[in-house]
Design a protein around this motif. Structure first.
Motif, PDB file in Angstrom:
ATOM      1  N   LEU A  56      53.384  42.910  27.535  1.00  0.00           N
ATOM      2  CA  LEU A  56      51.946  43.099  27.687  1.00  0.00           C
ATOM      3  C   LEU A  56      51.264  43.479  26.373  1.00  0.00           C
ATOM      4  O   LEU A  56      50.048  43.568  26.313  1.00  0.00           O
ATOM      5  N   GLY A  57      52.033  43.720  25.322  1.00  0.00           N
ATOM      6  CA  GLY A  57      51.448  44.037  24.026  1.00  0.00           C
ATOM      7  C   GLY A  57      51.648  45.462  23.553  1.00  0.00           C
ATOM      8  O   GLY A  57      51.131  45.843  22.503  1.00  0.00           O
ATOM      9  N   ARG A  65      37.797  37.866  28.286  1.00  0.00           N
ATOM     10  CA  ARG A  65      38.339  37.410  29.571  1.00  0.00           C
ATOM     11  C   ARG A  65      39.718  36.786  29.415  1.00  0.00           C
ATOM     12  O   ARG A  65      40.588  36.951  30.271  1.00  0.00           O
ATOM     13  N   GLU A  66      39.903  36.038  28.340  1.00  0.00           N
ATOM     14  CA  GLU A  66      41.182  35.368  28.106  1.00  0.00           C
ATOM     15  C   GLU A  66      42.310  36.397  27.971  1.00  0.00           C
ATOM     16  O   GLU A  66      43.427  36.176  28.454  1.00  0.00           O
ATOM     17  N   ALA A  67      42.024  37.522  27.320  1.00  0.00           N
ATOM     18  CA  ALA A  67      43.027  38.581  27.182  1.00  0.00           C
ATOM     19  C   ALA A  67      43.359  39.195  28.535  1.00  0.00           C
ATOM     20  O   ALA A  67      44.511  39.541  28.804  1.00  0.00           O
ATOM     21  N   ASP A 111      43.226  37.585  31.444  1.00  0.00           N
ATOM     22  CA  ASP A 111      44.069  36.589  32.112  1.00  0.00           C
ATOM     23  C   ASP A 111      45.486  36.584  31.534  1.00  0.00           C
ATOM     24  O   ASP A 111      46.473  36.477  32.275  1.00  0.00           O
ATOM     25  N   ALA A 112      45.599  36.716  30.216  1.00  0.00           N
ATOM     26  CA  ALA A 112      46.914  36.703  29.568  1.00  0.00           C
ATOM     27  C   ALA A 112      47.743  37.916  29.977  1.00  0.00           C
ATOM     28  O   ALA A 112      48.948  37.792  30.219  1.00  0.00           O
ATOM     29  N   MET A 113      47.116  39.094  30.086  1.00  0.00           N
ATOM     30  CA  MET A 113      47.862  40.277  30.496  1.00  0.00           C
ATOM     31  C   MET A 113      48.340  40.132  31.933  1.00  0.00           C
ATOM     32  O   MET A 113      49.479  40.474  32.264  1.00  0.00           O
ATOM     33  N   ASN A 114      47.499  39.598  32.798  1.00  0.00           N
ATOM     34  CA  ASN A 114      47.877  39.383  34.191  1.00  0.00           C
ATOM     35  C   ASN A 114      49.057  38.411  34.290  1.00  0.00           C
ATOM     36  O   ASN A 114      50.012  38.640  35.027  1.00  0.00           O
ATOM     37  N   ALA A 115      49.008  37.331  33.521  1.00  0.00           N
ATOM     38  CA  ALA A 115      50.102  36.346  33.524  1.00  0.00           C
ATOM     39  C   ALA A 115      51.383  36.951  32.968  1.00  0.00           C
ATOM     40  O   ALA A 115      52.477  36.713  33.505  1.00  0.00           O
ATOM     41  N   ALA A 116      51.273  37.737  31.899  1.00  0.00           N
ATOM     42  CA  ALA A 116      52.461  38.377  31.312  1.00  0.00           C
ATOM     43  C   ALA A 116      53.090  39.348  32.305  1.00  0.00           C
ATOM     44  O   ALA A 116      54.314  39.438  32.414  1.00  0.00           O
ATOM     45  N   TRP A 127      37.655  43.500  30.960  1.00  0.00           N
ATOM     46  CA  TRP A 127      36.744  43.190  29.860  1.00  0.00           C
ATOM     47  C   TRP A 127      35.347  43.463  30.345  1.00  0.00           C
ATOM     48  O   TRP A 127      34.999  43.177  31.494  1.00  0.00           O
TER      49      TRP A 127
END
Length: 132
Positions: free
Chosen positions: A21-22, A78-80, A82-87, A123
């Motif tokens: 998740l970063g 928003r893209e971040a 979505d990316a966290m949710n996918a990760a 976001w």
């Protein structure tokens, strides 16, 4: 600074999850009973094995289907979100445990880590908030 302490069943799986998740691991505060996962200079998540957790409190550890808190992390776009949710979904957690929320000026998705701790990737553009 804030240190969010979370009980975990198996230290390796949630460490890998939070890294995906970063979060970065701080080895100075990591051993075989705990891991410090760093989100920012101000936000740290301490993953504590159940035995380590019990050295801090005798209160029961909630089940993985209980919600003791919902922790929200502000992301850049928003893209971040979505990316966290996918990760989360790809690394042992669960994405979209609630319907995603899109209010135009705010966008969020709720997820869980492998132990069921609830997080919300969010976001927000305060300048786009409706008046009143």
């Amino acid at each position: 600074m804030i240190f969010v302490n979370l009980p975990v069943a198996d230290l390796a799986a949630p460490m890998a999850f939070y890294e995906a998740l970063g979060f970065d691991n701080n080895p100075q505060f990591t051993d075989d009973t705990a891991a410090c996962m760093v989100w920012s200079e101000a936000i740290n998540v301490m993953l504590l094995t159940h035995d380590k957790w019990r050295t801090f409190t005798t209160r029961p550890i909630p089940t993985s289907t209980a919600s003791e808190v919902l922790l929200a992390l502000s992301l850049d776009n928003r893209e971040a979100v979505d990316a966290m949710n996918a990760a989360a979904a790809a690394h042992g957690g669960t994405g979209d445990i609630n319907p995603k929320q899109d209010l135009g000026f705010m966008y969020s998705r709720a997820l869980t880590d492998p132990d069921g701790h609830v997080w919300e990737a969010v976001w927000m553009d305060p300048s786009a908030m409706p008046e009143g």
